[in-house]
Motif scaffolding. Structure first.
Motif, PDB file in Angstrom:
ATOM      1  N   UNK A  47       0.823  -1.204   0.000  1.00 30.81           N
ATOM      2  CA  UNK A  47       0.000   0.000   0.000  1.00 30.81           C
ATOM      3  C   UNK A  47       0.859   1.257   0.000  1.00 30.81           C
ATOM      4  N   UNK A  48       2.038   1.157   0.680  1.00 30.90           N
ATOM      5  CA  UNK A  48       2.929   2.309   0.727  1.00 30.90           C
ATOM      6  C   UNK A  48       3.492   2.634  -0.651  1.00 30.90           C
ATOM      7  N   UNK A  49       3.524   1.622  -1.522  1.00 34.97           N
ATOM      8  CA  UNK A  49       4.080   1.838  -2.847  1.00 34.97           C
ATOM      9  C   UNK A  49       3.027   2.350  -3.825  1.00 34.97           C
ATOM     10  N   UNK A  51       0.235   4.902  -5.403  1.00 40.96           N
ATOM     11  CA  UNK A  51       0.184   6.340  -5.491  1.00 40.96           C
ATOM     12  C   UNK A  51       1.501   6.927  -5.963  1.00 40.96           C
ATOM     13  N   UNK A  52       1.535   8.221  -6.214  1.00 36.72           N
ATOM     14  CA  UNK A  52       2.712   8.853  -6.804  1.00 36.72           C
ATOM     15  C   UNK A  52       3.920   8.848  -5.866  1.00 36.72           C
ATOM     16  N   UNK A  53       5.096   8.803  -6.480  1.00 40.60           N
ATOM     17  CA  UNK A  53       6.367   8.862  -5.755  1.00 40.60           C
ATOM     18  C   UNK A  53       7.154  10.034  -6.313  1.00 40.60           C
ATOM     19  N   UNK A  54       7.628  10.894  -5.434  1.00 40.69           N
ATOM     20  CA  UNK A  54       8.392  12.053  -5.881  1.00 40.69           C
ATOM     21  C   UNK A  54       9.693  12.173  -5.102  1.00 40.69           C
ATOM     22  N   UNK A  55      10.679  12.731  -5.766  1.00 45.62           N
ATOM     23  CA  UNK A  55      11.966  12.952  -5.117  1.00 45.62           C
ATOM     24  C   UNK A  55      12.693  14.072  -5.849  1.00 45.62           C
ATOM     25  N   UNK A  56      13.313  14.968  -5.097  1.00 46.23           N
ATOM     26  CA  UNK A  56      14.149  16.013  -5.684  1.00 46.23           C
ATOM     27  C   UNK A  56      15.590  15.697  -5.323  1.00 46.23           C
ATOM     28  N   UNK A  66       4.519   7.143 -11.008  1.00 44.73           N
ATOM     29  CA  UNK A  66       3.164   6.755 -10.582  1.00 44.73           C
ATOM     30  C   UNK A  66       3.151   6.031  -9.239  1.00 44.73           C
ATOM     31  N   UNK A  67       4.239   5.311  -8.936  1.00 45.77           N
ATOM     32  CA  UNK A  67       4.333   4.630  -7.647  1.00 45.77           C
ATOM     33  C   UNK A  67       5.803   4.505  -7.252  1.00 45.77           C
ATOM     34  N   UNK A  68       6.033   4.075  -6.032  1.00 45.36           N
ATOM     35  CA  UNK A  68       7.392   3.965  -5.544  1.00 45.36           C
ATOM     36  C   UNK A  68       8.201   3.004  -6.412  1.00 45.36           C
ATOM     37  N   UNK A  69       9.431   3.381  -6.773  1.00 46.92           N
ATOM     38  CA  UNK A  69      10.280   2.504  -7.590  1.00 46.92           C
ATOM     39  C   UNK A  69      10.524   1.162  -6.903  1.00 46.92           C
ATOM     40  N   UNK A  70      10.386   0.100  -7.671  1.00 43.25           N
ATOM     41  CA  UNK A  70      10.630  -1.246  -7.145  1.00 43.25           C
ATOM     42  C   UNK A  70      11.935  -1.838  -7.680  1.00 43.25           C
ATOM     43  N   UNK A  71      12.305  -1.435  -8.877  1.00 40.74           N
ATOM     44  CA  UNK A  71      13.499  -2.001  -9.521  1.00 40.74           C
ATOM     45  C   UNK A  71      14.556  -0.905  -9.649  1.00 40.74           C
ATOM     46  N   UNK A  72      15.470  -0.906  -8.686  1.00 43.30           N
ATOM     47  CA  UNK A  72      16.493   0.131  -8.592  1.00 43.30           C
ATOM     48  C   UNK A  72      17.836  -0.409  -9.068  1.00 43.30           C
ATOM     49  N   UNK A  73      18.500   0.342  -9.924  1.00 46.17           N
ATOM     50  CA  UNK A  73      19.864   0.041 -10.357  1.00 46.17           C
ATOM     51  C   UNK A  73      20.753   1.148  -9.786  1.00 46.17           C
ATOM     52  N   UNK A  74      21.899   0.773  -9.217  1.00 49.31           N
ATOM     53  CA  UNK A  74      22.720   1.777  -8.551  1.00 49.31           C
ATOM     54  C   UNK A  74      24.200   1.586  -8.813  1.00 49.31           C
ATOM     55  N   UNK A  75      24.941   2.685  -8.873  1.00 48.64           N
ATOM     56  CA  UNK A  75      26.393   2.630  -8.922  1.00 48.64           C
ATOM     57  C   UNK A  75      26.863   1.939  -7.645  1.00 48.64           C
ATOM     58  N   UNK A  76      27.966   1.225  -7.709  1.00 49.02           N
ATOM     59  CA  UNK A  76      28.346   0.309  -6.627  1.00 49.02           C
ATOM     60  C   UNK A  76      28.407   0.964  -5.252  1.00 49.02           C
ATOM     61  N   UNK A  77      29.007   2.151  -5.149  1.00 50.29           N
ATOM     62  CA  UNK A  77      29.105   2.808  -3.846  1.00 50.29           C
ATOM     63  C   UNK A  77      27.726   3.244  -3.348  1.00 50.29           C
ATOM     64  N   UNK A  78      26.893   3.726  -4.262  1.00 50.65           N
ATOM     65  CA  UNK A  78      25.531   4.101  -3.881  1.00 50.65           C
ATOM     66  C   UNK A  78      24.719   2.865  -3.498  1.00 50.65           C
ATOM     67  N   UNK A  79      24.920   1.785  -4.245  1.00 56.84           N
ATOM     68  CA  UNK A  79      24.247   0.530  -3.925  1.00 56.84           C
ATOM     69  C   UNK A  79      24.640   0.049  -2.532  1.00 56.84           C
ATOM     70  N   UNK A  80      25.929   0.202  -2.200  1.00 56.78           N
ATOM     71  CA  UNK A  80      26.422  -0.226  -0.892  1.00 56.78           C
ATOM     72  C   UNK A  80      25.770   0.571   0.224  1.00 56.78           C
ATOM     73  N   UNK A  81      25.641   1.877   0.034  1.00 58.23           N
ATOM     74  CA  UNK A  81      25.009   2.718   1.047  1.00 58.23           C
ATOM     75  C   UNK A  81      23.535   2.354   1.196  1.00 58.23           C
TER      76      UNK A  81
END
Length: 350
Positions: A47-49, A51-56, A66-81
């Motif tokens: 349910x939390x996912x 509705x709209x998802x926004x980020x600046x 339209x909804x919270x991202x479910x499939x995230x790809x990240x640079x390795x250091x960002x992925x680690x954090x």
């Protein structure tokens, strides 16, 4: 020095210095698989996912989905954090596997056997594979303003067409603020900021910082310098432009820093020829521990370097230049740093 963490190594010679590795996979796990940290469910959108998802992001870029991202790809250091805060990316790019198949320290605790790889060396970003993963969001740190770390410039336009991206600024901001930014992003992606592992990591970070502050007060004469190196030059860290080093100085550590960086570096470093490696001296030297940096045993062959008091005394310790910006990551760094400096003599230089 251009593109590498702390703006180093890549621009000094990508081919010569950024030799880091490559891997791949076959199946893509959900972006936020359930863990003890309690991130969002990997099944149907919770349910939390809905509705709209926004980020600046730190570019001032507004992302709206339209909804919270479910499939995230990240640079390795960002992925680690993000991983430390409870988010599970489906894929990573940037250093994550060593040549022997082991996990690169830059990717932290990420289980590289459970995420896809779309690139593991500088300049390598498999756009076709990225598109095939059907990502909802790409996350990367930024050392240069508005430039996503490890996303090749000639691929930016195509990558932006596949999914929106979030950039997290990794320079020009306090260490704790950068960590908090990753924590807020992780929470927005469904992770639980009050999960036990996150709270424990924060407490550990605070304790490690307090211990380092106590050490600094007990050894005010201990001079510490931070460097990275290539076969052609020694790079001495310019304190104001490195969030971790600046934080340690604020805790009271006596950091040896150039008065200003070399103009070509746009900050971060003063470049010294090996003949001038003795321009600055310190009781202890922290040396870039990344796989692409020149190794201590290689540096030992440089005569001027070998004569430095800290080198002769064996007071050389690792500097984790690409550590992920999480409480857990920097708690470990500061614990190790204190243990090393505890045993260091503080009377080698005046």
């Amino acid at each position: 020095m251009g593109q590498c963490p702390r703006r180093t190594l890549a621009a000094i010679g990508v081919a010569a210095v950024l030799g880091v590795s490559a891997c791949g996979g076959t199946t893509s796990p959900p972006a936020a698989a359930p863990t003890s940290s309690g991130p969002a469910s990997s099944g149907p959108a919770s349910s939390a996912a809905q509705g709209p998802w926004t980020w600046t992001d730190d570019r001032g870029k507004n992302i709206s989905l339209p909804q919270r991202p479910q499939r995230v790809v990240a640079q390795s250091a960002a992925a680690a954090a993000l991983w430390d805060f409870g988010v599970r990316p489906v894929a990573v790019f940037g250093p994550h596997k060593l040549k022997d198949g082991g996990r690169d320290p830059e990717v932290g605790e990420v289980d590289v056997a459970k995420v896809e790889s779309i690139g593991n060396v500088w300049g390598e970003f498999n756009v076709e594979k990225y598109a095939s993963l059907q990502p909802d969001l790409l996350v990367s740190g930024m050392y240069q303003k508005n430039t996503l770390w490890y996303v090749p410039p000639d691929s930016v336009a195509t990558v932006d067409q596949i999914a929106p991206s979030v950039g997290v600024q990794l320079s020009g901001k306090p260490l704790v603020q950068i960590i908090e930014n990753f924590g807020r992003l992780a929470a927005a992606l469904g992770a639980d900021p009050k999960a036990a592992p996150v709270v424990e990591a924060k407490n550990r970070f605070d304790a490690a910082g307090a211990a380092l502050k106590t050490l600094a007060a007990a050894k005010p004469d201990l001079k510490v310098m931070i460097v990275t190196a290539t076969p052609d030059a020694l790079y001495v860290a310019y304190l104001p432009d490195h969030p971790d080093i600046k934080y340690w100085a604020e805790l009271g550590l006596n950091i040896v820093s150039p008065p200003e960086p070399t103009e070509s570096e746009d900050g971060f470093w003063e470049i010294l020829s090996w003949e001038n490696a003795d321009k600055y001296q310190a009781d202890a030297i922290l040396v870039d521990a990344r796989t692409q940096s020149m190794k201590i045993e290689e540096m030992a062959k440089k005569p001027t370097w070998a004569k430095l008091p800290a080198v002769k005394a064996g007071q050389l310790y690792p500097w984790h230049a690409a550590e992920r910006y999480s409480y857990l990551g920097y708690a470990k760094v500061m614990e190790e740093l204190k243990a090393n400096l505890d045993k260091a003599r503080d009377d080698l230089v005046k």
